[in-house]
Design an enzyme around this catalytic site. Structure first.
Site, short mmCIF file in Angstrom:
data_model
loop_
_atom_site.label_atom_id
_atom_site.label_comp_id
_atom_site.label_asym_id
_atom_site.label_seq_id
_atom_site.Cartn_x
_atom_site.Cartn_y
_atom_site.Cartn_z
N HIS A 67 -12.59 -1.35 1.83
CA HIS A 67 -11.55 -0.74 2.65
C HIS A 67 -12.09 -0.46 4.05
O HIS A 67 -13.24 -0.06 4.23
CB HIS A 67 -11.14 0.58 2.00
CG HIS A 67 -10.20 1.40 2.82
ND1 HIS A 67 -10.61 2.47 3.60
CD2 HIS A 67 -8.86 1.31 2.99
CE1 HIS A 67 -9.55 3.00 4.19
NE2 HIS A 67 -8.48 2.33 3.85
N GLU A 122 -1.32 -1.19 -4.11
CA GLU A 122 -2.48 -0.36 -3.77
C GLU A 122 -2.14 1.12 -3.88
O GLU A 122 -1.12 1.56 -3.35
CB GLU A 122 -2.93 -0.72 -2.35
CG GLU A 122 -4.12 0.08 -1.84
CD GLU A 122 -4.61 -0.50 -0.51
OE1 GLU A 122 -4.55 -1.74 -0.31
OE2 GLU A 122 -5.06 0.28 0.35
N ASP A 158 0.86 -1.20 0.00
CA ASP A 158 0.00 0.00 0.00
C ASP A 158 0.88 1.23 0.00
O ASP A 158 1.57 1.52 0.98
CB ASP A 158 -0.91 0.00 1.23
CG ASP A 158 -1.94 1.12 1.16
OD1 ASP A 158 -1.90 1.92 0.21
OD2 ASP A 158 -2.80 1.19 2.08
N GLU A 188 -10.15 3.60 -1.88
CA GLU A 188 -10.54 4.02 -0.54
C GLU A 188 -10.87 5.51 -0.49
O GLU A 188 -11.56 5.96 0.40
CB GLU A 188 -9.44 3.68 0.48
CG GLU A 188 -8.17 4.46 0.30
CD GLU A 188 -7.07 4.01 1.26
OE1 GLU A 188 -6.53 2.91 1.03
OE2 GLU A 188 -6.78 4.73 2.21
MG LIG Z 1 -4.83 1.89 1.56
#
Ligand SMILES: [Mg+2]
Length: 372
Positions: A296, A220, A194, A246
């Site tokens: 998320h 991500e 991420d 998200e």
């Molecule tokens: Mg994230």
């Protein structure tokens, strides 16, 4: 049945150890709790994401949305969503505070319906009605490669077969982080990265080459969500699965990413993207393009965690549940704490609505003015 009251409370949980990600450091988790009451006394709880400006979200719920919802039949939940959205849509507010506040009200309406019908929302949505979900450990925070590798090994030993790590937008160190973590967990555990938008497109492409070599499951949010041309370049230059969403809102926000084939995994947050109603629409759009949905949770409040379990259980194109294994400052919010995964599998509460009982003192205890 009619809605007779809609209220909002700013809530805050204090983290003992601040969370460090590529683009922020957090020492509290903030959200807005929404409470909807019907004329027969049935109550539903929702949450609007509000990392900052909780006062704004509260005002949107109470001043703008409550007048739309009051007097309506909660069974018309999709029509109510459309009416709430129509309030400022023509003035350009199709993202941000308005949709986040709508998300909170929508979640509360679904909880209320579940309480009324004595069914968990996961069954009320008449989708997949799963009772357990595969979950991944989220997320190992930014640290040295050695300490992140140690943490990853401990999570793998706990039985997780999918682990996400934060990376920071510093290519050399990030590559060492990936190498160290992969070595510590072995080839069989899925590894997700991420970036929290910490790269530009060129850096993201360079990183994804390394990610491919180390069998990364997804990358991500490599760059900012408003950089659609950047995502096109990343897509052309990388074979790694791209996950994002998200920070996106409604089907309108996800549409270009999905229609242009820029993502593999959509990650709407139920407290931001439009509640159960909004995310169900996003999931239908994703499914028609063969894209999976991994909702998320992240740095959210307690209702988000409960609602996302119900959501994940219902959605047909569901992929994997994001379980925050980190410190949870809202642990005492519910009468019974939410389940934790065992060997990477988490149970979905089967009690009515969101499957949780908000403690009588929780609202006051976590109200922002009392926190700290
Ligand atoms: Mg994230």
């Amino acid at each position: 049945m009619k809605v007779v009251e809609v209220t909002a409370v700013e809530i805050e949980g204090t983290l003992r150890v601040p969370w460090k990600i590529a683009t922020a450091t957090m020492d509290t988790l903030n959200a807005v709790l929404v409470r909807v009451t019907a004329d027969d006394g049935t109550v539903g709880y929702g949450e609007a994401i509000a990392r900052k400006g909780t006062r704004v979200t509260k005002a949107v719920v109470e001043d703008l949305l409550a007048p739309v919802v009051l007097g309506k039949d909660p069974f018309a939940v999709e029509a109510i969503w459309d009416d709430m959205y129509a309030t400022l849509r023509t003035r350009g507010h199709s993202r941000g505070f308005l949709i986040e506040a709508i998300s909170g009200v929508d979640i509360a309406l679904w909880d209320l319906l579940g309480q009324k019908l004595d069914e968990p929302v996961s069954r009320l949505m008449m989708g997949s009605a799963r009772t357990s979900l595969p979950a991944y450990a989220s997320s190992i925070l930014i640290d040295t490669p050695e300490s992140m590798a140690k943490e990853a090994a401990a999570l793998a030993a706990e039985g997780y077969d999918a682990i996400k790590i934060k990376i920071a937008g510093d290519l050399d160190t990030d590559i060492r982080r990936i190498e160290a973590v992969r070595e510590s967990i072995g080839p069989a555990v899925r590894l997700m990265l991420d970036a929290n938008s910490g790269f530009d497109a060129a850096e993201a492409i360079a990183l994804s080459r390394e990610a491919e070599r180390h069998g990364v499951y997804w990358l991500e949010e490599p760059t900012f969500l408003d950089d659609l041309p950047g995502y096109r370049r990343i897509r052309q230059g990388s074979a790694v699965r791209i996950a994002l969403g998200e920070g996106e809102f409604t089907t309108a926000g996800f549409r270009d990413f999905i229609a242009d084939g820029l993502i593999d995994v959509a990650q709407p947050n139920i407290t931001r993207a439009g509640g159960f109603t909004g995310v169900r629409r996003i999931a239908a759009l994703a499914e028609s393009f063969g894209i999976k949905v991994a909702p998320h949770t992240g740095a959210s409040g307690p209702i988000c965690m409960a609602a996302t379990l119900q959501l994940s259980a219902a959605l047909s194109p569901f992929l994997i549940h994001e379980y925050m294994y980190l410190e949870n400052p809202f642990e005492a919010f519910f009468e019974t704490a939410l389940p934790k995964p065992v060997n990477g599998i988490i149970q979905v509460p089967q009690e009515p609505g969101l499957g949780v009982q908000v403690r009588a003192d929780a609202t006051q205890r976590f109200a922002r003015e009392n926190a700290g």
